[in-house]
Scaffold this active site. Structure first.
Site, PDB file in Angstrom:
ATOM      1  N   TYR A   1      36.703  37.460  53.512  1.00 32.95           N
ATOM      2  CA  TYR A   1      35.767  36.381  53.846  1.00 32.95           C
ATOM      3  C   TYR A   1      36.354  35.481  54.926  1.00 32.95           C
ATOM      4  CZ  TYR A   1      32.644  37.184  49.856  1.00 32.95           C
ATOM      5  OH  TYR A   1      31.734  37.722  48.975  1.00 32.95           O
TER       6      TYR A   1
ATOM      7  N   ASP B   1      25.009  35.084  48.755  1.00 28.21           N
ATOM      8  CA  ASP B   1      23.959  34.134  48.387  1.00 28.21           C
ATOM      9  C   ASP B   1      23.088  33.775  49.587  1.00 28.21           C
ATOM     10  OD1 ASP B   1      24.752  33.933  45.695  1.00 28.21           O
ATOM     11  OD2 ASP B   1      26.331  32.513  46.228  1.00 28.21           O
TER      12      ASP B   1
END
Length: 415
Positions: free
Chosen positions: A182, A111
């Protein structure tokens, strides 16, 4: 009228008469229009070249971009893929600066604001060799220098780090990925790190994460179960720790909602049981409205694939000077941010002289969302006592109805 042979010996009147004579002669001559002698740019003929299927690994800093994925409509900021596809088109490595022209695939979209260190795309690009000769490793150093060309065009906050000239058969950047890794930077200040570690450990395993994501009706997702292989808090430096997370796949905003929950526990606003309750979709079939953690600290750290051949810049001969130039660019960017961070610290020391005197009442305070500012509250409302959103079934149904109405309106407008 007799005149001297050389202009040096002419009188003023003789020179004036000669100029008038020449002007009269020029007026009688037909005017010749100037033609544009600039050569027309020759259109690049892709039919004269072979193509090859490659995988490209790259890193980027996300805060200057409107996310990773290419968008066909205008966005406030460019996307990372938009920049990469423009660079590929500028270098005549693909026909057009859009993903439909080159068998394009990405590992995982990020994003707006989110960075990546080992993102991967796969696509078909122009090649100097036939399909047969592409299989010979001895030709690798004679092939188009993809890494160096792209890095010379791309902005310094997007860097191509490796290329696979011969990916495995049926390779796809998205579907061939075994797991995503992540990391999320967390400032230690104001947090109980033991609570944070215990909360992070609860995510490990296979769980239904519908209450840790944003429901997207356009995707019509019905299965929200995802497996987390690894979840723990790891040290970074004196001021920061990291949530280190590995999983098969992730839902929209999943990591940022997971971080928001453990931050609320680490602050002491919520109990450890909040995570168990949010996993209990029988008891809580939809997500309560709680804060989303900041985007900037989130990094797609790695995309892990089965064993495959990657070539980095140093694998190519005569690459020293090109590498040095690229490293200098990156070092300049790093120092620039370091200097700005130090100036920010000096400003804080100058402006904020009584931070330790800030006292909240027993009920009021700040919810840590990872951005340093947080969300102020007068009275804290526990997450499970807040308003709940729609179930994914309701969101999916509403989106389907909307799509049906739109199609019906299009048919009626044609009739």
């Amino acid at each position: 009228m007799s005149t001297p042979k050389g202009y040096e010996g002419w009188s003023k009147q003789q020179l004036i008469d000669k100029l008038r004579e020449l002007e009269a002669t020029n007026e009688d001559e037909p005017k010749v229009e100037k033609t544009n002698t600039k050569k027309k740019t020759k259109k690049f003929d892709f039919s004269k070249y072979h193509t090859r299927f490659v995988a490209i690994r790259f890193a980027y800093l996300g805060w200057n971009y409107n996310g990773l994925a290419f968008q066909f409509e205008d966005t406030p900021l460019p996307t990372v893929e938009e920049q990469i596809l423009k660079a590929l088109a500028t270098a005549k490595l693909v026909k057009d600066a859009e993903p439909g022209c080159c068998d394009f695939s990405r590992c995982g979209r990020t994003d707006k604001g989110v960075s990546a260190m080992n993102q991967v795309i796969s696509l078909r690009v122009r090649s100097d060799f036939s399909p047969e000769d592409q299989q010979l490793q001895s030709n690798d150093d004679k092939e188009i220098p993809y890494i160096f060309i792209l890095n010379s065009i791309l902005p310094p906050d997007i860097r191509v780090t490796a290329i696979s000239l011969r990916p495995p058969p049926k390779f796809d950047a998205r579907f061939s990925c075994e797991y995503r890794h992540y990391r999320y930077l967390i400032a230690k200040e104001g947090l109980d790190l033991d609570l944070l570690q215990a909360a992070a450990a609860k995510y490990k395993g296979s769980h239904d994460f519908r209450n840790f994501c944003k429901i997207d009706g356009s995707k019509q997702i019905t299965n929200y179960r995802r497996e987390i292989y690894h979840s723990q808090i790891i040290p970074w430096d004196d001021e920061f720790v990291m949530l280190d997370l590995k999983g098969s796949a992730f839902l929209w905003h999943q990591v940022r909602y997971m971080v928001a929950v453990i931050l609320s526990i680490g602050q002491g606003h919520e109990q450890m049981s909040l995570i168990d309750n949010l996993f209990d979709v029988e008891k809580y079939p939809s997500k309560p409205n709680y804060e989303l953690a900041n985007d900037v600290p989130l990094i797609l750290y790695d995309c892990v694939y089965p064993e495959m051949e990657w070539l980095v810049p140093s694998d190519f001969k005569r690459s020293f000077f090109k590498n040095s130039r690229e490293y200098a660019k990156l070092n300049g960017q790093v120092l620039d941010y370091q200097l700005k961070a130090q100036v920010n610290k000096i400003m804080k020391q100058t402006v904020v002289k009584d931070e330790d005197k800030l006292v909240y009442s027993s009920d009021s305070g700040v919810i840590n969302v990872g951005d340093g500012r947080g969300r102020n509250f007068k009275t804290y409302v526990p997450v499970l006592e807040r308003e709940f959103g729609e179930t994914f079934e309701a969101v999916n149904e509403r989106h389907k109805d909307k799509r049906k109405r739109r199609k019906l309106e299009q048919v009626e407008s044609i009739e």
